[in-house]
Design a protein around this motif. Structure first.
Motif: not given
Length: 340
Positions: A111-117
């Motif tokens: 989720e962290r990676a998805a929200l960063a993008w």
């Protein structure tokens, strides 16, 4: 399924050492407690840190490809599982992807990676008519159970996180060999080898034409030399017979320790959930956050599952009997002190 967003602070919750160092009895991580693997330790001592590795990792890719019975071109070297999670998410977003589908309970870096993008996060494995980057993990984290298997042929890309498959103690995978060949496989051998401090991982790309563009972007996003000499040594040794034989033997020990640890937790009045892996979740008789600081002083650390969306539960990696005894004694003493 509505989008679920967790607070940024939840991402800071990890198992393992903290500002006070490593706990003497650290149940908060899921590495192989029988380890470290002797063959890997010997390879680490013999590694040559005075020189760069081959930037193409030619020999390493061949060894990993032979282990999995795939072409070497399908092997992607990664600095760690988390690094690959962020890299494939970036590649997905750069290719025009808009959605990421996650299991209900899962590792926070997805989720962290998805929200960063700026991608939309959905807690579902079902296709919705839009191409999506879909994540699954078996045995799952934090539960160690069978995951909700996504439609591997739906539009988009599917990543099967194999972090705990080498440490499977029970059950069978949901993906058969043909399904696994159509998804991205993410492997993190440092857990199975009992050497989580060595940061090195790899992925096996799907065998289909649709993965070519994503694979190219993933390679373009890779830094030079994502792993150093010690990471190479670990992965090369992991791919060999000696390390695999040691791993197989260690699973028998872990099964015995796990049965003993579950029985101990149940004797404390905890409700233990089923798990196929070398860890399990339990609802404690006293909320763990109330006791965490005192237990840490006693050398005990558990993994609070609130950041996984499971408040009231802890995750416990399977540890040797002496650590289990220390947990029982410390928990009983600290819990009793809170009653007064």
């Amino acid at each position: 399924m509505t989008q679920e967003r967790r607070t940024t602070s939840s991402y800071s919750h990890h198992g393992g050492p903290d500002g006070a160092g490593a706990a003497r009895h650290d149940f908060s991580t899921n590495g192989n407690a029988v380890g470290p693997c002797p063959a890997v330790l010997a390879a680490l001592r013999a590694a040559d840190p005075a020189h760069y590795p081959d930037p193409a990792y030619t020999s390493l890719r061949r060894a990993l490809a032979a282990l999995h019975g795939v072409a070497a071109e399908r092997v992607v070297i990664a600095a760690s599982a988390s690094e690959f999670i962020h890299r494939i998410t970036a590649a997905w977003a750069q290719g025009g992807g808009l959605e990421v589908c996650l299991p209900v309970h899962s590792y926070g870096d997805y989720e962290r990676a998805a929200l960063a993008w700026g991608l939309q996060v959905l807690r579902t494995a079902e296709p919705r008519g839009k191409p999506a980057l879909r994540w699954c993990c078996e045995p799952s984290s934090p539960l160690g159970q069978a995951d909700l298997v996504p439609h591997v042929d739906a539009d988009g890309a599917c990543v099967l996180d194999m972090a705990y498959e080498p440490l499977r103690l029970e059950g069978r995978p949901s993906f058969d060999a043909a399904q696994r060949n159509r998804v991205w496989q993410l492997w993190t051998p440092n857990k199975a080898m009992g050497l989580t401090g060595i940061r090195a991982a790899y992925a096996v790309a799907p065998e289909n034409d649709g993965a070519a563009a994503l694979s190219q972007r993933i390679e373009q996003l890779s830094p030079s030399w994502p792993i150093g000499a010690h990471g190479v040594a670990m992965l090369e040794t992991w791919s060999g017979d000696e390390a695999q034989a040691w791993l197989t033997q260690s699973l028998s020990t872990l099964r015995a320790w796990k049965a003993q640890q579950r029985a101990l937790c149940e004797s404390l009045g905890w409700q233990c959930l089923p798990s196929d892996a070398n860890f399990f979740c339990a609802r404690t008789d006293v909320p763990y956050p109330k006791l965490a600081a005192e237990l840490r002083i006693e050398g005990i650390k558990l993994r609070d599952c609130a950041s996984f969306g499971l408040p009231g539960y802890v995750r416990l990696g399977v540890l040797p009997p002496q650590s289990q005894q220390a947990l029982e004694e410390a928990w009983t003493r600290v819990a009793k002190a809170t009653e007064h």
